[in-house]
Design a protein around this motif. Structure first.
Motif, short mmCIF file in Angstrom:
data_model
loop_
_atom_site.label_atom_id
_atom_site.label_comp_id
_atom_site.label_asym_id
_atom_site.label_seq_id
_atom_site.Cartn_x
_atom_site.Cartn_y
_atom_site.Cartn_z
N ARG A 128 62.23 53.01 37.35
CA ARG A 128 61.99 53.58 36.17
C ARG A 128 61.95 52.42 35.04
N TYR A 129 62.32 51.04 35.34
CA TYR A 129 62.50 50.33 34.32
C TYR A 129 61.25 49.53 34.21
N ASN A 130 60.56 49.59 35.36
CA ASN A 130 59.26 48.77 35.22
C ASN A 130 57.84 49.54 35.57
N ILE A 131 58.35 50.68 35.45
CA ILE A 131 57.17 51.64 35.77
C ILE A 131 55.78 51.39 34.93
N LEU A 132 55.99 51.10 33.70
CA LEU A 132 54.89 50.67 32.52
C LEU A 132 54.24 49.71 33.16
N MET A 133 54.83 48.51 33.45
CA MET A 133 54.26 47.16 34.24
C MET A 133 53.63 47.50 35.32
N GLN A 134 53.93 48.33 36.16
CA GLN A 134 53.31 48.67 37.31
C GLN A 134 52.05 49.35 36.99
N MET A 135 52.05 50.19 36.16
CA MET A 135 50.85 50.90 35.76
C MET A 135 49.90 49.88 34.87
N ARG A 136 50.41 48.98 34.32
CA ARG A 136 49.57 48.05 33.90
C ARG A 136 48.83 47.21 35.12
N LYS A 137 49.42 46.82 35.93
CA LYS A 137 49.10 46.16 37.18
C LYS A 137 47.68 46.78 37.72
N ILE A 138 48.29 48.33 38.09
CA ILE A 138 47.15 49.00 38.64
C ILE A 138 45.90 49.08 37.96
N THR A 139 45.97 49.07 36.76
CA THR A 139 44.58 49.27 36.02
C THR A 139 43.85 47.78 35.83
N ASN A 140 44.81 46.69 36.00
CA ASN A 140 44.10 45.54 36.13
C ASN A 140 43.43 45.19 37.43
N HIS A 141 44.41 45.52 38.51
CA HIS A 141 43.78 45.09 39.90
C HIS A 141 44.79 45.69 40.88
N PRO A 142 44.46 46.64 41.91
CA PRO A 142 45.29 47.07 43.10
C PRO A 142 45.96 45.99 43.91
N TYR A 143 45.36 44.79 43.68
CA TYR A 143 45.87 43.87 44.51
C TYR A 143 46.95 43.03 43.96
N LEU A 144 47.34 43.45 42.77
CA LEU A 144 48.63 43.13 42.09
C LEU A 144 49.75 44.26 42.63
N VAL A 145 49.55 45.10 43.15
CA VAL A 145 50.49 46.04 43.98
C VAL A 145 50.74 45.78 45.28
N GLN A 146 49.60 45.76 45.95
CA GLN A 146 49.33 45.64 47.41
C GLN A 146 48.24 44.80 47.83
N TRP A 147 48.34 43.69 48.40
CA TRP A 147 46.95 42.72 48.66
C TRP A 147 46.68 42.68 50.14
N PRO A 148 45.69 42.81 50.54
CA PRO A 148 45.21 43.16 52.11
C PRO A 148 45.70 41.71 52.68
#
Length: 490
Positions: free
Chosen positions: A223-243
Motif C-alpha cells: 500500500r505504501y509504495n504502490i504509487l511508486m510502482q505505478m510510476r516504475k511501470i509507466t517508465n519501463h516494465p524492467y523496473l519491476v521485472q527484468w529478464p
C-alpha cells in the motif's frame, strides 16, 4: 557560530528552508543576527505555506501566522474559483503588495544574459501491452485491498539486490552479482500478485521458465509504495521485472529493452535523429534504476555517455562535467534530477530530455537550466516524456497547478513591482484579463501525440512529425500535432 552576534546571515539556495520544521531551518534560527537574507531562484515550490516559511525566517515578527497566509490561495483551487476570489477580494493583488518590500528578483532577460531561446515540448507515448497489463494489475491490487479493507497486500517474489551502477562505458560481468540466483529463485513467487486471499495473475510474457529467460524482481508491491510502482511501470516494465538469462548469467539486453516501454520507443526515435544531427543530450530521471536501464540501452545502441547521480563521488563530479563540456564525442549525459539539478553547468548540451517528471515543477525547471545558462550559444530544446492515461498525466497536472501559483504570485508580482517603481507612486494591480491569461498559459510550446495506427509498427512518429519535433524555432502559439482523440483510443 552560535556564540557570535552577526550583522548578516546570507543563506544561498534558501528554498531549502521551505519546511519550517526541518533541521537546517531550526539550526539557522539559532544563529543570532541583525539581518537575514535568502538567495534563491525558486522561492515558491508547492504551496504558499512554503513561501511563508522563507518569509518567517527573514522576518518572524511580521510573518508569525502561517495559516492566514496559506488559506489565501491553494494549488487545488480551480481557475474559476481563483478568478471569483480575485473579483471579490483582490487576493492575488494583496499578496503582491505583501511581498513587495521583501523580495528583489531579477530574471535572465533583465540582467542581459542574451541567452539563446529555450523551447519545451511535451511528447506523449503509449503504454505497451506488457505495461498495460502490469499497470492494470497494480490498479486491481489496490481495488482488491480496498474491497477487503486490508493493508496487507504485497507482491510475493524473490528480491535480488540491484547490480552496481556504472560510471562509464566499461562492460561489467553480471555473473558475480547473480551467482546465487538458483538459491533465490522461487518459480511460484514470480507468477502472481497476492492480495490477502485474492490472486492477480501476472502477464505470461513477464513470467520466464527455468529453461529459458527468468526474471529478476527489484521490489515489492504494498500500500505504501504502490504509487511508486505505478510510476516504475509507466517508465519501463524492467523496473519491476527484468529478464535474466540464467545460462549466460546476465540480464537480457536486446531490442525488447526498447519495444517493451512506450517512453523508450519515443526516446529511441528522438535520439536516433538527434545523434544524426550531432546534437548533444542531457537526460534526467527521478530514478537511478531507470538510469541503469538507459545505460544498457546506450550500450546496445553504442552511444557514448557519462552518468551523474547521488552516488557519484565529489571529486569525480567536476571531472565528468568538464569531460562532457569539452569532448564532443560524448553524446549523452545521464543525470538523476535531484543530484544533478542544481549548481552544475552542462552547456555542452543543447537538448534536455525529462524522462519522468517531478511532482515539484521547480526541480525539472532547475534541471533543464543546466544547459540553458551562461556559456550556451545554441537554441535549447527540452522534451518531456509522458505516458498517456497513466499516473504521468496526474503528475503533470499537479505540477502545472503549482507552476500556475508561481506565475501568479512570484513572476507576475515581480513585473508589477518593477512597473510600479518606474511609475513612481502609481500602483498597478493584476487585471482579470491578465489573470485569465496566466491561468490558461502553459510552459509547452508544442504537444506531440502518437498515432494509434502506428502502435503496431516500428515507428510511433512519422518523418514529418519528427522533423517538426526537432525544429528549434520558437513560436508564441501552442502547436499540437496529432489529436487527443488518438490518445483516447488506446
Amino acid at each position: 557560530m552560535k556564540k557570535h552576534k552577526w550583522m548578516y546571515v546570507v543563506v544561498d539556495e534558501g528554498h531549502k528552508l521551505k519546511n519550517i520544521n526541518c533541521q537546517l531551518s531550526r539550526i539557522l534560527r539559532q544563529i543570532s543576527s541583525k539581518n537575514r537574507v535568502i538567495l534563491t531562484g525558486t522561492p515558491l515550490h508547492n504551496t504558499l505555506a512554503e513561501l511563508w516559511a522563507l518569509l518567517n525566517y527573514v522576518s518572524p515578527e511580521i510573518f508569525n501566522d502561517w495559516k492566514i497566509f496559506e488559506d489565501l490561495l491553494t494549488t487545488n483551487s480551480s481557475n474559476q474559483q481563483i478568478i471569483e476570489q480575485e473579483k471579490q477580494n483582490k487576493i492575488i493583488s494583496s499578496i503582491h503588495q505583501i511581498l513587495a518590500p521583501f523580495m528583489l528578483r531579477r530574471t535572465k532577460p533583465e540582467v542581459g544574459l542574451d541567452l539563446p531561446p529555450k523551447k519545451e515540448i511535451l511528447v506523449y507515448a503509449p503504454s505497451t501491452p506488457s505495461q498495460q497489463i502490469l499497470y492494470e494489475c497494480a490498479v486491481n491490487l489496490v481495488k482488491s485491498a480496498k474491497e477487503q479493507k486490508s493493508d496487507k497486500f504485497t507482491l510475493e517474489c524473490s528480491v535480488i539486490d540491484g547490480r552496481k551502477r556504472r560510471k562509464s562505458t566499461k562492460i561489467i560481468d553480471y555473473k558475480q552479482y547473480y551467482k546465487d540466483f538458483d538459491e533465490l529463485y522461487d518459480e511460484e513467487s514470480y507468477t502472481s500478485l497476492i492480495a490477502d486471499e485474492s490472486v492477480i495473475e501476472l502477464p505470461k510474457e513477464l513470467v520466464g521458465s527455468r529453461q529459458d529467460n527468468q526474471y529478476v524482481s527489484f521490489g515489492r508491491f504494498n500500500r505504501y509504495n504502490i504509487l511508486m510502482q505505478m510510476r516504475k511501470i509507466t517508465n519501463h516494465p524492467y523496473l519491476v521485472q527484468w529478464p535474466y538469462d540464467h545460462r549466460k548469467g546476465r540480464l537480457v539486453v536486446n531490442e525488447d529493452i526498447v519495444r517493451t516501454s512506450g517512453k523508450m520507443r519515443a526516446l529511441d526515435e528522438l535520439l536516433q535523429q538527434l545523434y544524426v544531427r550531432k546534437n548533444r543530450v542531457i537526460l534526467f530521471s527521478q530514478m537511478t534504476k531507470m538510469l541503469d536501464v538507459i545505460e544498457e540501452y546506450c550500450h546496445y545502441r553504442k552511444y557514448q555517455f557519462l552518468r551523474f547521480d547521488g552516488s557519484t563521488k565529489l571529486d569525480e563530479r567536476q571531472q565528468y562535467i568538464n569531460e562532457f563540456n569539452t569532448n564532443d564525442q560524448i553524446f549523452m549525459f545521464l543525470v538523476s534530477t535531484r543530484a544533478g539539478g542544481l549548481g552544475i553547468n552542462l552547456c555542452g548540451a543543447d537538448t534536455a530530455i525529462i524522462y519522468d517528471s517531478d511532482w515539484n515543477p521547480q526541480m525539472d525547471l532547475q534541471a533543464q537550466d543546466r544547459c540553458h545558462r551562461i556559456g550556451q550559444s545554441k537554441p535549447v530544446i527540452v522534451y518531456r516524456l509522458v505516458t498517456a492515461h497513466t499516473i504521468d498525466e496526474k503528475i503533470l497536472q499537479t505540477a502545472n497547478s503549482k507552476r500556475k501559483l508561481d506565475k501568479m504570485i512570484i513572476q507576475k508580482g515581480q513585473s508589477f513591482r518593477a512597473s510600479n517603481q518606474q511609475n513612481g507612486d502609481q500602483q498597478r494591480t493584476l487585471t482579470l484579463d491578465e489573470l485569465i491569461k496566466i491561468l490558461e498559459s502553459t510552459d509547452f510550446k508544442a504537444i506531440y501525440n502518437y498515432s494509434t495506427d502506428k502502435l503496431e509498427s516500428d515507428r510511433l512518429y512519422s518523418d514529418e512529425d519528427l522533423k517538426k519535433m526537432l525544429d528549434r524555432e520558437c513560436s508564441e502559439e501552442l502547436i499540437e500535432i496529432g489529436s487527443q482523440f488518438n490518445r483516447s483510443q488506446e
